[in-house]
Enzyme design. Structure first.
Site, short mmCIF file in Angstrom:
data_model
loop_
_atom_site.label_atom_id
_atom_site.label_comp_id
_atom_site.label_asym_id
_atom_site.label_seq_id
_atom_site.Cartn_x
_atom_site.Cartn_y
_atom_site.Cartn_z
CG HIS A 100 12.61 2.25 2.00
ND1 HIS A 100 13.97 2.48 1.93
CD2 HIS A 100 12.02 3.44 1.80
CE1 HIS A 100 14.19 3.76 1.70
NE2 HIS A 100 13.02 4.38 1.62
CG HIS A 102 8.08 5.61 0.49
ND1 HIS A 102 8.17 6.41 1.60
CD2 HIS A 102 9.34 5.52 0.00
CE1 HIS A 102 9.43 6.80 1.77
NE2 HIS A 102 10.17 6.27 0.80
P1 AMP Z 1 13.58 7.48 1.29
O1 AMP Z 1 13.75 8.95 0.94
O2 AMP Z 1 12.81 6.74 0.24
O3 AMP Z 1 14.90 6.83 1.62
O4 AMP Z 1 12.66 7.46 2.55
C1 AMP Z 1 13.10 7.16 3.84
C2 AMP Z 1 11.89 7.20 4.74
O5 AMP Z 1 12.22 6.57 5.96
C3 AMP Z 1 11.39 8.61 5.07
O6 AMP Z 1 10.03 8.75 4.67
C4 AMP Z 1 11.54 8.69 6.59
O7 AMP Z 1 10.51 9.42 7.20
C5 AMP Z 1 11.52 7.22 6.99
N1 AMP Z 1 12.19 6.90 8.24
C6 AMP Z 1 13.44 7.27 8.63
N2 AMP Z 1 13.72 6.78 9.84
C7 AMP Z 1 12.64 6.05 10.23
C8 AMP Z 1 12.32 5.28 11.39
N3 AMP Z 1 13.18 5.17 12.42
N4 AMP Z 1 11.11 4.68 11.46
C9 AMP Z 1 10.23 4.79 10.43
N5 AMP Z 1 10.49 5.50 9.31
C10 AMP Z 1 11.66 6.13 9.20
#
Ligand code: AMP
Ligand code: ZN
Length: 152
Positions: A100, A102
């Site tokens: 993903h 950001h």
């Molecule tokens: P990363 O550290 O790059 O893997 O970031 C994962 C991101 O996913 C974090 O910013 C979380 O807040 C976000 N996240 C986790 N679960 C969900 C969800 N159900 N819906 C939207 N965002 C999420």
């Protein structure tokens, strides 16, 4: 679709999300724990972990969608700037093992600081690092790279 992958579940609709955009290849949703208002995630619909195992046909499409959504989000929340961030692997802060990007809107004076350089690299350190990376690039990745070949 990977078992127990939270982002795969968002894509199939098993878990609700504040979606802002969707096409054949990507879903874009608000992050559930936003750094700033409008913090969003560009999520490829097929499951792969991160940049290291990304299929070429998806990496080729990331630039255009990131640009389109970055513009929309910046305008939508009236941000002053926006960070595009990809965390790859645990050591880089990746918590969800489904790739993903950001998109983080930034506002003047929002208080977030940038990474600080450690400093202390000597010219020899830089040259060593440069050579280590260029060796991999020339031998594995861009064997036909004229730019690096003439500079080596
Ligand atoms: P990363 O550290 O790059 O893997 O970031 C994962 C991101 O996913 C974090 O910013 C979380 O807040 C976000 N996240 C986790 N679960 C969900 C969800 N159900 N819906 C939207 N965002 C999420
Ligand atoms: Zn997944």
């Amino acid at each position: 679709m990977a078992n127990n992958c939270i982002f795969c579940k968002i894509i199939t609709g098993e878990i609700p999300a504040y979606k802002i955009y969707e096409d054949n290849d990507f879903l874009v949703t608000l992050d559930i724990n936003p750094v700033n208002q409008g913090h969003s995630l560009v999520i490829p619909k097929i499951h792969f972990v991160n940049i290291f195992d990304a299929p070429e046909e998806i990496t080729a499409k990331i630039g255009p969608i990131v640009k389109k959504l970055a513009q929309a989000i910046k305008a939508g929340v009236k941000a002053d700037g926006l960070n595009v961030v990809i965390n790859n692997d645990q050591a880089a802060g990746q918590l969800v093992p489904h790739a993903h990007v950001h998109l983080i809107p930034r506002f003047e004076g929002d208080g977030f600081t940038h990474w600080h350089g450690k400093g202390g690299e000597t010219p020899a350190d830089f040259a060593n690092t440069q050579n280590s990376i260029k060796k991999v690039i020339l031998s594995h990745i861009f064997q036909d790279s004229i730019l690096l070949a003439i500079d080596s």
